[in-house]
Design a protein around this motif. Structure first.
Motif, PDB file in Angstrom:
ATOM      1  N   THR A 154       0.619  -0.795  -0.011  1.00  0.00           N
ATOM      2  CA  THR A 154      -0.200  -0.103  -0.179  1.00  0.00           C
ATOM      3  C   THR A 154       0.938   1.301  -0.220  1.00  0.00           C
ATOM      4  OG1 THR A 154      -1.327   1.396   1.437  1.00  0.00           O
ATOM      5  CG2 THR A 154      -0.063  -0.084   2.678  1.00  0.00           C
ATOM      6  N   PRO A 155       0.776   2.119  -0.342  1.00  0.00           N
ATOM      7  CA  PRO A 155       0.770   3.540  -0.805  1.00  0.00           C
ATOM      8  C   PRO A 155       1.000   4.178   0.660  1.00  0.00           C
ATOM      9  CG  PRO A 155      -0.834   4.165  -2.148  1.00  0.00           C
ATOM     10  CD  PRO A 155      -0.902   2.237  -1.720  1.00  0.00           C
ATOM     11  N   ALA A 156       0.005   3.614   1.864  1.00  0.00           N
ATOM     12  CA  ALA A 156       0.080   4.492   3.060  1.00  0.00           C
ATOM     13  C   ALA A 156       0.921   4.144   3.885  1.00  0.00           C
ATOM     14  CB  ALA A 156      -1.138   3.432   3.673  1.00  0.00           C
ATOM     15  N   THR A 157       1.378   5.293   4.799  1.00  0.00           N
ATOM     16  CA  THR A 157       2.328   5.391   5.520  1.00  0.00           C
ATOM     17  C   THR A 157       2.154   5.438   6.878  1.00  0.00           C
ATOM     18  OG1 THR A 157       3.311   7.354   5.266  1.00  0.00           O
ATOM     19  CG2 THR A 157       4.584   6.787   3.794  1.00  0.00           C
ATOM     20  N   THR A 158       3.372   4.784   7.561  1.00  0.00           N
ATOM     21  CA  THR A 158       3.318   4.868   9.431  1.00  0.00           C
ATOM     22  C   THR A 158       3.400   6.510   9.853  1.00  0.00           C
ATOM     23  OG1 THR A 158       4.218   2.190   9.357  1.00  0.00           O
ATOM     24  CG2 THR A 158       3.741   3.776  11.512  1.00  0.00           C
ATOM     25  N   ARG A 159       2.549   6.633  10.882  1.00  0.00           N
ATOM     26  CA  ARG A 159       2.982   7.917  11.430  1.00  0.00           C
ATOM     27  C   ARG A 159       4.592   7.625  12.221  1.00  0.00           C
ATOM     28  NH1 ARG A 159      -2.280   9.576  15.493  1.00  0.00           N
ATOM     29  NH2 ARG A 159      -0.616   8.712  16.497  1.00  0.00           N
ATOM     30  N   LYS A 160       4.381   9.462  11.847  1.00  0.00           N
ATOM     31  CA  LYS A 160       5.758   9.768  12.307  1.00  0.00           C
ATOM     32  C   LYS A 160       5.539  10.064  14.320  1.00  0.00           C
ATOM     33  CE  LYS A 160       7.703  11.128   8.081  1.00  0.00           C
ATOM     34  NZ  LYS A 160       8.811  12.322   7.622  1.00  0.00           N
ATOM     35  N   PRO A 161       6.654  10.313  15.059  1.00  0.00           N
ATOM     36  CA  PRO A 161       6.351  10.119  15.838  1.00  0.00           C
ATOM     37  C   PRO A 161       5.817  11.850  16.447  1.00  0.00           C
ATOM     38  CG  PRO A 161       8.456   9.529  15.569  1.00  0.00           C
ATOM     39  CD  PRO A 161       7.999   9.209  14.714  1.00  0.00           C
ATOM     40  N   ILE A 162       5.501  12.309  17.098  1.00  0.00           N
ATOM     41  CA  ILE A 162       4.561  13.467  17.965  1.00  0.00           C
ATOM     42  C   ILE A 162       6.151  14.394  18.210  1.00  0.00           C
ATOM     43  CG2 ILE A 162       2.376  13.058  17.483  1.00  0.00           C
ATOM     44  CD1 ILE A 162       2.824  14.128  20.814  1.00  0.00           C
ATOM     45  N   PRO A 163       6.132  15.496  17.796  1.00  0.00           N
ATOM     46  CA  PRO A 163       7.325  16.294  17.798  1.00  0.00           C
ATOM     47  C   PRO A 163       7.285  16.660  19.459  1.00  0.00           C
ATOM     48  CG  PRO A 163       6.027  17.604  15.925  1.00  0.00           C
ATOM     49  CD  PRO A 163       5.233  16.246  16.566  1.00  0.00           C
ATOM     50  N   ALA A 164       8.142  16.786  20.258  1.00  0.00           N
ATOM     51  CA  ALA A 164       8.544  16.555  21.743  1.00  0.00           C
ATOM     52  C   ALA A 164       8.254  17.803  22.053  1.00  0.00           C
ATOM     53  CB  ALA A 164       9.762  16.703  22.236  1.00  0.00           C
ATOM     54  N   GLY A 165       7.511  19.230  21.318  1.00  0.00           N
ATOM     55  CA  GLY A 165       7.262  19.981  22.346  1.00  0.00           C
ATOM     56  C   GLY A 165       5.565  20.158  21.936  1.00  0.00           C
ATOM     57  N   LEU A 166       4.930  19.493  22.007  1.00  0.00           N
ATOM     58  CA  LEU A 166       3.943  19.467  21.061  1.00  0.00           C
ATOM     59  C   LEU A 166       2.663  18.890  22.455  1.00  0.00           C
ATOM     60  CD1 LEU A 166       1.834  20.022  19.024  1.00  0.00           C
ATOM     61  CD2 LEU A 166       1.723  17.590  18.674  1.00  0.00           C
ATOM     62  N   PRO A 167       3.099  18.305  23.136  1.00  0.00           N
ATOM     63  CA  PRO A 167       2.686  18.958  24.457  1.00  0.00           C
ATOM     64  C   PRO A 167       2.660  19.611  24.969  1.00  0.00           C
ATOM     65  CG  PRO A 167       3.650  16.475  24.703  1.00  0.00           C
ATOM     66  CD  PRO A 167       3.982  17.785  23.164  1.00  0.00           C
ATOM     67  N   LYS A 168       3.193  20.276  25.450  1.00  0.00           N
ATOM     68  CA  LYS A 168       3.565  21.544  25.834  1.00  0.00           C
ATOM     69  C   LYS A 168       3.120  22.917  25.319  1.00  0.00           C
ATOM     70  CE  LYS A 168       8.493  20.718  27.747  1.00  0.00           C
ATOM     71  NZ  LYS A 168       9.277  21.043  27.358  1.00  0.00           N
ATOM     72  N   LEU A 169       2.526  22.423  24.163  1.00  0.00           N
ATOM     73  CA  LEU A 169       2.281  23.217  23.322  1.00  0.00           C
ATOM     74  C   LEU A 169       0.158  23.515  23.890  1.00  0.00           C
ATOM     75  CD1 LEU A 169       3.515  24.337  19.944  1.00  0.00           C
ATOM     76  CD2 LEU A 169       3.439  25.446  21.387  1.00  0.00           C
ATOM     77  N   LEU A 170      -0.114  21.842  23.174  1.00  0.00           N
ATOM     78  CA  LEU A 170      -1.436  21.924  23.443  1.00  0.00           C
ATOM     79  C   LEU A 170      -1.758  22.165  25.053  1.00  0.00           C
ATOM     80  CD1 LEU A 170      -1.888  18.344  21.478  1.00  0.00           C
ATOM     81  CD2 LEU A 170      -2.506  20.384  20.154  1.00  0.00           C
ATOM     82  N   PHE A 171      -1.144  21.946  26.149  1.00  0.00           N
ATOM     83  CA  PHE A 171      -1.211  21.608  27.361  1.00  0.00           C
ATOM     84  C   PHE A 171      -0.711  22.540  28.510  1.00  0.00           C
ATOM     85  CE2 PHE A 171      -1.650  16.966  25.920  1.00  0.00           C
ATOM     86  CZ  PHE A 171      -3.210  17.256  25.763  1.00  0.00           C
ATOM     87  N   LYS A 172      -0.540  23.978  27.864  1.00  0.00           N
ATOM     88  CA  LYS A 172      -0.122  24.944  28.738  1.00  0.00           C
ATOM     89  C   LYS A 172      -0.598  25.335  29.453  1.00  0.00           C
ATOM     90  CE  LYS A 172       0.809  28.485  25.662  1.00  0.00           C
ATOM     91  NZ  LYS A 172       1.759  29.153  25.027  1.00  0.00           N
ATOM     92  N   LYS A 173      -0.586  25.982  30.440  1.00  0.00           N
ATOM     93  CA  LYS A 173      -2.456  26.601  31.198  1.00  0.00           C
ATOM     94  C   LYS A 173      -1.952  28.824  30.673  1.00  0.00           C
ATOM     95  CE  LYS A 173      -2.299  23.684  35.048  1.00  0.00           C
ATOM     96  NZ  LYS A 173      -2.077  23.006  36.381  1.00  0.00           N
TER      97      LYS A 173
END
Length: 177
Positions: A154-173
């Motif tokens: 299949t031409p589909a690919t595996t998703r790459k790991p999320i960037p290390a800083g993303l959780p800080k951006l998403l969950f910062k208060k």
């Protein structure tokens, strides 16, 4: 002259297992005779057989043709494991027949996110095929091994790991000022 067939209690239990499994599962694996791989298809149970709709804008039927045979594998709805495998004969359901109308009504209830629910039967008659897969023969024994195989290319690919800083951006208060 009427033909009488003698069926053992095991045959009735096998038939009941197939019917209940097909009614409860929304997905089955179909391997047309002569094809190397089984493919998943959504389906419905109607009038003693599995029915599928495909081609056109619906799911591809991958070599599944009328007047042929196929091997069907039904899975458990809750665990996803293999429940039963059996042979089936494939026949086409002709548009405009009572069998077509009944199959459309049954399949319409299983079709998720259809863009044209009210006129879906007309579209299926123009673009698609409805096939009836009627169980025949005995159930296949459960295999001794896992039946693992190399995935289909299949031409589909595996998703790459999320960037290390993303959780800080998403969950910062947010600070109130």
């Amino acid at each position: 002259m009427e033909r009488t067939t003698t069926a053992s209690p095991a045959d009735f239990l096998d038939r009941a297992l197939v019917e209940e499994s097909a009614k409860k599962s929304g997905l089955l694996w179909v391997q047309p005779a002569g094809q190397p791989h089984a493919r998943p298809l959504w389906h419905a149970w109607y009038d003693g057989a599995v029915i599928v709709v495909g081609d056109g804008a619906e799911q591809p039927l991958h070599g599944l043709t009328a007047d042929a045979t196929a091997t069907l594998t039904l899975r458990s709805k809750d665990k996803g494991g293999r429940l039963v495998t059996f042979p089936a004969t494939v026949t086409a359901v002709a548009p405009g027949t009572p069998a077509w109308d009944g199959a459309v009504e049954e399949l319409k209830g299983k079709r998720l996110n259809a863009p044209d629910t009210d006129t879906i039967g007309d579209r299926w008659a123009r673009e698609c095929r409805i096939l009836r897969l009627e169980p025949t023969g005995p159930l296949a024994p459960h295999p001794a091994d896992a039946l693992t195989a190399t995935p289909i290319p299949t031409p589909a690919t595996t998703r790459k790991p999320i960037p290390a800083g993303l959780p800080k951006l998403l969950f910062k208060k947010k600070h109130k000022s």
